[in-house]
Design a protein around this motif. Structure first.
Motif, PDB file in Angstrom:
ATOM      1  N   ILE A  76    -115.144  26.571  13.126  1.00  0.00           N
ATOM      2  CA  ILE A  76    -113.711  26.836  13.267  1.00  0.00           C
ATOM      3  C   ILE A  76    -113.000  25.616  13.844  1.00  0.00           C
ATOM      4  CG2 ILE A  76    -111.975  28.313  14.352  1.00  0.00           C
ATOM      5  CD1 ILE A  76    -114.113  30.562  14.335  1.00  0.00           C
ATOM      6  N   ALA A  77    -113.632  24.928  14.803  1.00  0.00           N
ATOM      7  CA  ALA A  77    -113.031  23.723  15.376  1.00  0.00           C
ATOM      8  C   ALA A  77    -112.804  22.664  14.301  1.00  0.00           C
ATOM      9  CB  ALA A  77    -113.919  23.160  16.480  1.00  0.00           C
ATOM     10  N   ARG A  78    -113.730  22.569  13.359  1.00  0.00           N
ATOM     11  CA  ARG A  78    -113.580  21.600  12.269  1.00  0.00           C
ATOM     12  C   ARG A  78    -112.372  21.945  11.396  1.00  0.00           C
ATOM     13  NH1 ARG A  78    -118.102  22.441   9.701  1.00  0.00           N
ATOM     14  NH2 ARG A  78    -119.270  21.530  11.410  1.00  0.00           N
ATOM     15  N   GLN A  79    -112.124  23.224  11.212  1.00  0.00           N
ATOM     16  CA  GLN A  79    -110.946  23.633  10.441  1.00  0.00           C
ATOM     17  C   GLN A  79    -109.654  23.216  11.142  1.00  0.00           C
ATOM     18  OE1 GLN A  79    -111.041  27.631   8.532  1.00  0.00           O
ATOM     19  NE2 GLN A  79    -113.055  27.838   9.499  1.00  0.00           N
ATOM     20  N   PHE A  80    -109.628  23.336  12.470  1.00  0.00           N
ATOM     21  CA  PHE A  80    -108.467  22.858  13.224  1.00  0.00           C
ATOM     22  C   PHE A  80    -108.309  21.345  13.050  1.00  0.00           C
ATOM     23  CE2 PHE A  80    -108.614  26.932  15.436  1.00  0.00           C
ATOM     24  CZ  PHE A  80    -107.282  27.162  15.740  1.00  0.00           C
ATOM     25  N   GLN A  81    -109.405  20.628  13.189  1.00  0.00           N
ATOM     26  CA  GLN A  81    -109.354  19.168  13.102  1.00  0.00           C
ATOM     27  C   GLN A  81    -108.926  18.698  11.716  1.00  0.00           C
ATOM     28  OE1 GLN A  81    -113.348  18.149  14.245  1.00  0.00           O
ATOM     29  NE2 GLN A  81    -113.074  18.843  16.359  1.00  0.00           N
ATOM     30  N   ASP A  82    -109.357  19.408  10.678  1.00  0.00           N
ATOM     31  CA  ASP A  82    -109.062  19.014   9.302  1.00  0.00           C
ATOM     32  C   ASP A  82    -107.781  19.651   8.772  1.00  0.00           C
ATOM     33  OD1 ASP A  82    -111.404  17.580   9.406  1.00  0.00           O
ATOM     34  OD2 ASP A  82    -112.600  19.059   8.302  1.00  0.00           O
ATOM     35  N   ARG A  83    -107.016  20.295   9.655  1.00  0.00           N
ATOM     36  CA  ARG A  83    -105.742  20.950   9.300  1.00  0.00           C
ATOM     37  C   ARG A  83    -105.923  21.982   8.204  1.00  0.00           C
ATOM     38  NH1 ARG A  83    -101.826  15.596   8.992  1.00  0.00           N
ATOM     39  NH2 ARG A  83    -102.468  14.684  10.982  1.00  0.00           N
ATOM     40  N   GLN A  84    -107.022  22.730   8.279  1.00  0.00           N
ATOM     41  CA  GLN A  84    -107.281  23.797   7.312  1.00  0.00           C
ATOM     42  C   GLN A  84    -106.860  25.157   7.849  1.00  0.00           C
ATOM     43  OE1 GLN A  84    -111.485  23.172   6.699  1.00  0.00           O
ATOM     44  NE2 GLN A  84    -111.164  21.680   5.059  1.00  0.00           N
ATOM     45  N   THR A  85    -106.377  25.197   9.075  1.00  0.00           N
ATOM     46  CA  THR A  85    -105.847  26.434   9.634  1.00  0.00           C
ATOM     47  C   THR A  85    -104.347  26.506   9.348  1.00  0.00           C
ATOM     48  OG1 THR A  85    -105.355  25.418  11.771  1.00  0.00           O
ATOM     49  CG2 THR A  85    -107.542  26.401  11.506  1.00  0.00           C
ATOM     50  N   SER A  86    -103.799  27.699   9.419  1.00  0.00           N
ATOM     51  CA  SER A  86    -102.357  27.894   9.271  1.00  0.00           C
ATOM     52  C   SER A  86    -101.848  28.565  10.542  1.00  0.00           C
ATOM     53  CB  SER A  86    -102.056  28.762   8.048  1.00  0.00           C
ATOM     54  OG  SER A  86    -100.672  29.043   7.963  1.00  0.00           O
ATOM     55  N   LYS A  87    -100.897  27.914  11.221  1.00  0.00           N
ATOM     56  CA  LYS A  87    -100.378  28.412  12.497  1.00  0.00           C
ATOM     57  C   LYS A  87     -98.886  28.672  12.380  1.00  0.00           C
ATOM     58  CE  LYS A  87    -102.199  24.650  14.156  1.00  0.00           C
ATOM     59  NZ  LYS A  87    -102.550  23.508  15.036  1.00  0.00           N
ATOM     60  N   VAL A  88     -98.452  29.813  12.892  1.00  0.00           N
ATOM     61  CA  VAL A  88     -97.033  30.153  12.903  1.00  0.00           C
ATOM     62  C   VAL A  88     -96.655  30.560  14.321  1.00  0.00           C
ATOM     63  CG1 VAL A  88     -95.241  31.705  12.053  1.00  0.00           C
ATOM     64  CG2 VAL A  88     -97.032  30.903  10.496  1.00  0.00           C
ATOM     65  N   TYR A  89     -95.607  29.929  14.825  1.00  0.00           N
ATOM     66  CA  TYR A  89     -95.083  30.245  16.153  1.00  0.00           C
ATOM     67  C   TYR A  89     -93.692  30.838  16.004  1.00  0.00           C
ATOM     68  CZ  TYR A  89     -98.672  27.212  18.268  1.00  0.00           C
ATOM     69  OH  TYR A  89     -99.852  26.641  18.666  1.00  0.00           O
ATOM     70  N   GLN A  90     -93.271  31.568  17.043  1.00  0.00           N
ATOM     71  CA  GLN A  90     -91.877  31.939  17.172  1.00  0.00           C
ATOM     72  C   GLN A  90     -91.350  31.373  18.481  1.00  0.00           C
ATOM     73  OE1 GLN A  90     -90.093  35.739  16.534  1.00  0.00           O
ATOM     74  NE2 GLN A  90     -91.393  36.218  14.767  1.00  0.00           N
ATOM     75  N   ALA A  91     -90.077  30.994  18.461  1.00  0.00           N
ATOM     76  CA  ALA A  91     -89.437  30.471  19.662  1.00  0.00           C
ATOM     77  C   ALA A  91     -87.985  30.926  19.685  1.00  0.00           C
ATOM     78  CB  ALA A  91     -89.504  28.947  19.699  1.00  0.00           C
ATOM     79  N   VAL A  92     -87.429  30.984  20.882  1.00  0.00           N
ATOM     80  CA  VAL A  92     -85.990  31.157  21.049  1.00  0.00           C
ATOM     81  C   VAL A  92     -85.464  29.843  21.602  1.00  0.00           C
ATOM     82  CG1 VAL A  92     -84.151  32.385  22.260  1.00  0.00           C
ATOM     83  CG2 VAL A  92     -86.133  33.642  21.403  1.00  0.00           C
ATOM     84  N   VAL A  93     -84.512  29.254  20.876  1.00  0.00           N
ATOM     85  CA  VAL A  93     -84.004  27.937  21.253  1.00  0.00           C
ATOM     86  C   VAL A  93     -82.531  28.032  21.624  1.00  0.00           C
ATOM     87  CG1 VAL A  93     -85.674  26.808  19.755  1.00  0.00           C
ATOM     88  CG2 VAL A  93     -83.367  27.262  18.880  1.00  0.00           C
ATOM     89  N   ALA A  94     -82.087  27.062  22.404  1.00  0.00           N
ATOM     90  CA  ALA A  94     -80.697  27.029  22.855  1.00  0.00           C
ATOM     91  C   ALA A  94     -79.775  26.661  21.700  1.00  0.00           C
ATOM     92  CB  ALA A  94     -80.545  26.026  23.995  1.00  0.00           C
ATOM     93  N   GLY A  95     -78.627  27.322  21.631  1.00  0.00           N
ATOM     94  CA  GLY A  95     -77.647  27.020  20.605  1.00  0.00           C
ATOM     95  C   GLY A  95     -77.906  27.757  19.310  1.00  0.00           C
ATOM     96  N   HIS A  96     -76.966  27.658  18.395  1.00  0.00           N
ATOM     97  CA  HIS A  96     -77.080  28.318  17.097  1.00  0.00           C
ATOM     98  C   HIS A  96     -77.493  27.322  16.026  1.00  0.00           C
ATOM     99  CE1 HIS A  96     -74.519  32.149  18.015  1.00  0.00           C
ATOM    100  NE2 HIS A  96     -75.766  32.232  18.423  1.00  0.00           N
ATOM    101  N   LEU A  97     -78.647  27.574  15.440  1.00  0.00           N
ATOM    102  CA  LEU A  97     -79.163  26.843  14.286  1.00  0.00           C
ATOM    103  C   LEU A  97     -78.967  27.700  13.047  1.00  0.00           C
ATOM    104  CD1 LEU A  97     -82.630  25.352  15.363  1.00  0.00           C
ATOM    105  CD2 LEU A  97     -80.838  24.089  14.195  1.00  0.00           C
ATOM    106  N   SER A  98     -78.940  27.087  11.884  1.00  0.00           N
ATOM    107  CA  SER A  98     -78.899  27.845  10.641  1.00  0.00           C
ATOM    108  C   SER A  98     -79.794  27.169   9.616  1.00  0.00           C
ATOM    109  CB  SER A  98     -77.469  27.952  10.106  1.00  0.00           C
ATOM    110  OG  SER A  98     -76.921  26.669   9.873  1.00  0.00           O
ATOM    111  N   GLY A  99     -80.301  27.977   8.692  1.00  0.00           N
ATOM    112  CA  GLY A  99     -81.117  27.433   7.615  1.00  0.00           C
ATOM    113  C   GLY A  99     -82.531  27.106   8.024  1.00  0.00           C
ATOM    114  N   GLU A 100     -83.027  26.006   7.512  1.00  0.00           N
ATOM    115  CA  GLU A 100     -84.395  25.572   7.798  1.00  0.00           C
ATOM    116  C   GLU A 100     -84.473  24.066   7.619  1.00  0.00           C
ATOM    117  OE1 GLU A 100     -87.290  26.609   4.521  1.00  0.00           O
ATOM    118  OE2 GLU A 100     -85.597  27.897   3.957  1.00  0.00           O
ATOM    119  N   GLY A 101     -85.590  23.492   8.066  1.00  0.00           N
ATOM    120  CA  GLY A 101     -85.741  22.052   7.942  1.00  0.00           C
ATOM    121  C   GLY A 101     -87.121  21.594   8.373  1.00  0.00           C
TER     122      GLY A 101
END
Length: 214
Positions: A76-101
Motif C-alpha cells: 500500500i505504501a508503494r501505491q502512495f509513493q507511485d500516486r496510484q491512490t486516489s484521495k479526496v478531501y473536503q475543506a471550508v475556506v474563507a470567502g466565496h469561491l465558485s466553479g473549479e480549478g
C-alpha cells in the motif's frame, strides 16, 4: 485505550486497517513525552503489529491507513509513493469561491519559519491540487465556501498552502489563515473524506469513505 479502535475503525482485514483519525491527534509520535500520544502509539498499544503507511497533519481529520503485515504495509505504501491512490478531501475556506480549478505550483519547507511551508515557483518538485466548489454559505456571518480538494501530489501542507495561495485559506488554520479566520472555527476545517487503493492481495480496487464532521 482499546475504545479508540472501537470508536474509530472503518475497516480491517489481515493486512491493513483503516481508521478515522480525529483532529488534534498526531499520526505518529513527535519528539519528547508531551508529543508521544498519536494514532500510531494508540494502535500499537492495542495491536502490536501495527505499521505506519502514511500520515495526516495533526489538525486534519479523516481516513488513515495502517499496515498489519509487512507485505500489506509495503504494497500500500508503494501505491502512495507511485500516486496510484486516489484521495479526496473536503475543506471550508474563507470567502466565496465558485466553479473549479487546478493549482500547479511547488510547495516547499520554509527553514526560516518552521513548521511553515511556502509556494516556490523556482523549486523543481511539483505540487498539484484540483479544487471544486460544493457550496457557498455563511459561517457566523462570515462568507465561506465548502470545497472538494483532490491532491495529485502529496507534499507536506500542500492543501493548506495552496488554498492560502489562492487567497482562500482554510478556516481554523492556525498556520496559514489570518488571525480572524482562525477564530471562525475551533478546529482546522480540513478532512480526508475518501481514499481509494488496490487491495494488496487481491488487487481489487477499494474505496473508503469517512463522513465530514464540519
Amino acid at each position: 485505550m482499546s475504545n479508540f479502535l472501537t470508536e474509530h475503525l472503518i475497516h480491517r482485514d489481515d493486512d491493513f486497517m483503516v481508521i478515522h483519525k480525529p483532529s488534534g491527534l498526531l499520526s505518529v509520535p513527535g519528539k519528547g513525552e508531551a508529543l508521544h500520544d498519536s494514532a500510531l502509539t494508540r494502535l500499537v498499544d492495542i495491536e502490536s503489529n501495527t505499521l505506519l503507511i502514511h500520515r495526516l497533519d495533526r489538525d486534519t481529520s479523516g481516513i488513515l491507513v495502517f499496515g498489519l503485515t509487512k507485505y500489506g504495509q509495503s504494497h500500500i505504501a508503494r501505491q502512495f509513493q507511485d500516486r496510484q491512490t486516489s484521495k479526496v478531501y473536503q475543506a471550508v475556506v474563507a470567502g466565496h469561491l465558485s466553479g473549479e480549478g487546478t493549482i500547479d505550483i511547488p510547495v516547499v519547507y520554509d527553514p526560516d519559519r518552521p513548521p511553515l511551508h511556502i509556494v516556490d515557483t523556482k523549486h523543481n518538485k511539483p505540487a498539484l491540487t484540483h479544487w471544486q466548489v460544493i457550496e457557498q454559505f455563511e459561517l457566523d456571518g462570515h462568507a465561506v465556501t465548502r470545497v472538494k480538494l483532490t491532491p495529485i501530489t502529496g507534499r507536506s501542507h500542500q492543501l493548506r498552502v495552496h488554498m492560502q495561495y489562492l487567497g482562500h485559506p482554510i478556516v481554523g488554520d492556525t498556520l496559514y489563515a489570518t488571525a480572524e479566520q482562525q477564530q471562525w472555527s475551533s478546529r482546522l476545517c480540513l478532512h480526508a473524506a475518501e481514499l481509494s487503493f488496490a487491495h494488496p492481495r487481491t488487487g481489487e480496487q477499494l474505496t473508503f469513505n469517512c463522513p465530514v464532521p464540519f
